[in-house]
Design an enzyme around this catalytic site. Sequence first.
Site, PDB file in Angstrom:
ATOM      1  N   GLY A 223      15.491 -19.476  14.107  1.00 13.29           N
ATOM      2  CA  GLY A 223      14.211 -18.874  14.456  1.00 13.29           C
ATOM      3  C   GLY A 223      13.984 -17.489  13.895  1.00 13.29           C
ATOM      4  CD  GLU A 264      21.248 -24.360  14.463  1.00 15.14           C
ATOM      5  OE1 GLU A 264      20.091 -24.764  14.704  1.00 15.14           O
ATOM      6  OE2 GLU A 264      22.210 -24.609  15.206  1.00 15.14           O
ATOM      7  N   PRO A 265      20.376 -20.041  10.796  1.00 17.23           N
ATOM      8  CG  PRO A 265      20.838 -18.603   9.007  1.00 17.23           C
ATOM      9  CD  PRO A 265      21.490 -19.316  10.172  1.00 17.23           C
ATOM     10  N   GLY A 266      17.417 -21.091   9.024  1.00 13.96           N
ATOM     11  CA  GLY A 266      16.877 -21.971   7.997  1.00 13.96           C
ATOM     12  C   GLY A 266      15.881 -21.177   7.173  1.00 13.96           C
ATOM     13  CB  CYS A 338      -9.129 -39.152   1.148  1.00 15.42           C
ATOM     14  SG  CYS A 338     -10.685 -39.843   1.755  1.00 15.42           S
ATOM     15  CD  GLU A 339      -6.785 -37.071   6.619  1.00 14.01           C
ATOM     16  OE1 GLU A 339      -7.449 -36.371   7.416  1.00 14.01           O
ATOM     17  OE2 GLU A 339      -6.349 -38.203   6.891  1.00 14.01           O
TER      18      GLU A 339
END
Length: 415
Positions: A223, A264-266, A338-339
Amino acid sequence: MPKPLNNTENNLNTNRIKDLIKKYSPPFWVYDADIIYKKINLLRKFDVIRFAQKSCSNINILRLMKNKNVKIDAVSLGEIERALLSGFKPSTNEIIFTADILDEETLLKVAKYKIPVNAGSLDMLKQLGKISPGHHVWLRINPRFGYGHSKKTNTGGENSKHGIWHPEQAIPIIKKYKLKLIGLHMHIGSGVNYLHLKKVSQAMIKYAFQLNQKISSISVGGGLPIPYKFNDQPIDIKKYFMLWDIARKKISKFLGEKIELEIEPGRFLVAESGILISKVWATKKMGNKNFVLVDVGFNDLMRPTMYGSYHHISVIYGDDRKMNEKETIDTVVAGPLCESGDIFTQKEGGTVQTRKLPTIKVGDYLIFHDTGAYGAAMSSNYNTRPLIPEILLKNNDSIVIRRRQTIEEILNLEK
């Protein structure tokens, strides 16, 4: 914070990007290995750095982590296989499996390779204990509060599916199946601030004292935020470590055990290393709004649509025009899907916003900054659009670490 394209601090600058555009036809992702290495070094005070590979799961990125003695967190069977293929060793603490369920195939895999399990539910402990007594486990505790830059990234409290609400109920299960409890883990969400950080560190102390089990590690989770906007302040890593080190020392003294401190970094390790390079194929006026349409959509970069996340956007002209950055136009940047929600300049909830960008023409290039985390890793084949290449800049060279997927490869799954 986003680095201007005229920077000389790293390889993500205008001249290098222009060379890459000539060599590899956009769209594609780019990562700078040097930036990843610098971010790893900022966390060296922690005993264990464990990369949350869900943020960027390319095996070549995982190998960079392995070479720098960073361990790995896997959240699925596929991520376990990626870690093994990248050289991480089973039957050690190099890989930890974190989840809230254990399906049969994953259960058999972690049991076979003795991969430690960070259990987010009591049922996981029971299922694991029945076939793998003595297995090393962590308890992922829900501290009954959470925090996140979006409601969808809040991983604590009663609205979150993550973690064990009554960790004391896990102890009889652990003893029944002779499981080996080695650590306690907490992760309350993405983009944590110091107030919530202190609160969660105090919660870790409380639960460690209440459970009173001989453990060897605590994990602060991930986080760690990064500054996506120019006025965002980078996190003070020394202060972050200090708060958790105080908690670690109190727990160590109470239990009479040496306690390792894991992080625990991402996002923190990889987000700023990455950019997404796209090409402009259409511009149009819709009422009072100016739209620029590029060849990437939320099938490539999901975060703006899913969370209302902000990514700084830079422009590189496709011809010899001179750019006057003081003359800007309020611009909506959108993709080809197509959104209606395929818009990169929106707030959470879907409110369309504009960005002040230079005058843009067909054939110009838009660069999305800080996309190294939860960019390519969250890509999909929606609208039957192939996955785009990933390019790694390393040792003054560029390497294709994921080639462009073909439509035929997508269709072959259905034959």
